[in-house]
Design a protein around this motif. Sequence first.
Motif, short mmCIF file in Angstrom:
data_model
loop_
_atom_site.label_atom_id
_atom_site.label_comp_id
_atom_site.label_asym_id
_atom_site.label_seq_id
_atom_site.Cartn_x
_atom_site.Cartn_y
_atom_site.Cartn_z
N CYS A 191 0.81 -1.22 0.00
CA CYS A 191 0.00 0.00 0.00
C CYS A 191 0.85 1.27 0.00
CB CYS A 191 -0.93 0.03 1.21
SG CYS A 191 -2.17 -1.28 1.20
N HIS A 192 1.95 1.26 0.74
CA HIS A 192 2.76 2.47 0.94
C HIS A 192 4.06 2.43 0.16
CE1 HIS A 192 0.42 4.03 4.35
NE2 HIS A 192 0.27 2.75 4.69
N ALA A 193 4.50 3.60 -0.28
CA ALA A 193 5.87 3.74 -0.78
C ALA A 193 6.75 3.79 0.46
CB ALA A 193 6.01 5.02 -1.59
N VAL A 194 7.57 2.79 0.65
CA VAL A 194 8.34 2.69 1.89
C VAL A 194 9.80 3.11 1.72
CG1 VAL A 194 6.84 0.92 2.84
CG2 VAL A 194 8.88 0.23 1.59
N SER A 233 7.89 8.68 3.31
CA SER A 233 8.62 9.95 3.27
C SER A 233 7.69 11.13 3.52
CB SER A 233 9.34 10.12 1.93
OG SER A 233 10.37 9.18 1.81
N ALA A 234 6.47 11.06 2.96
CA ALA A 234 5.50 12.14 3.18
C ALA A 234 5.06 12.18 4.64
CB ALA A 234 4.30 11.96 2.26
N ILE A 235 4.86 11.02 5.22
CA ILE A 235 4.48 10.97 6.64
C ILE A 235 5.60 11.60 7.48
CG2 ILE A 235 4.07 9.43 8.59
CD1 ILE A 235 2.77 7.48 6.52
N ALA A 236 6.82 11.21 7.20
CA ALA A 236 7.96 11.72 7.96
C ALA A 236 8.16 13.21 7.76
CB ALA A 236 9.23 10.98 7.55
N VAL A 294 15.45 13.40 4.97
CA VAL A 294 15.81 13.09 3.59
C VAL A 294 15.18 14.16 2.71
CG1 VAL A 294 15.55 11.42 1.73
CG2 VAL A 294 15.92 10.63 4.07
N ARG A 295 15.98 14.72 1.83
CA ARG A 295 15.43 15.74 0.92
C ARG A 295 14.46 15.08 -0.05
NH1 ARG A 295 16.77 20.76 1.42
NH2 ARG A 295 18.76 21.25 2.32
N HIS A 296 13.33 15.74 -0.26
CA HIS A 296 12.31 15.21 -1.16
C HIS A 296 12.29 16.02 -2.43
CE1 HIS A 296 10.90 12.87 2.18
NE2 HIS A 296 10.91 13.96 2.91
N ARG A 297 12.07 15.33 -3.53
CA ARG A 297 11.93 16.01 -4.81
C ARG A 297 10.56 16.67 -4.87
NH1 ARG A 297 12.87 11.24 -8.78
NH2 ARG A 297 12.02 10.14 -7.02
N PRO A 298 10.47 17.90 -5.37
CA PRO A 298 9.15 18.52 -5.50
C PRO A 298 8.31 17.78 -6.52
CG PRO A 298 10.88 19.96 -6.39
CD PRO A 298 11.56 18.73 -5.84
#
Length: 112
Positions: free
Chosen positions: A41-44, A60-63, A107-111
């Motif tokens: 279900c989740h991208a882990v 990553s979005a949760i974090a 962790v840096r996230h890509r926009p």
Amino acid sequence: MKLLAAISGLGLMAAAAPVAAQETGDPMKGAQFARAACYQCHAVEKAQDRSPNPDAPSFSAIAADPRMTALSLHVWFQSPHPTMPNLMLRPYDKANLVAYILSLKYVRHRPR
């Protein structure tokens, strides 16, 4: 987004209650657990932007939610939720999973 708000809200409510001692988890073991139990279900993974289930936020979005804490995640995993299977996590699996999710916080996230 509603899921993230609910998780954060639960953490804020729980912060007012007495806090029991919580185990410190191992992020590496949490990543292994997530790959085995949550990936459907989740991208882990750190680099994954989208979850297989569009209604399930990526770890990553949760974090990345600035209100996300170990306490809010522990409360979330202890509460039944209609949008998730009824997970009965062992305390060490929960502690490891929380440690892994929080390790993604910086962790840096890509926009998008």
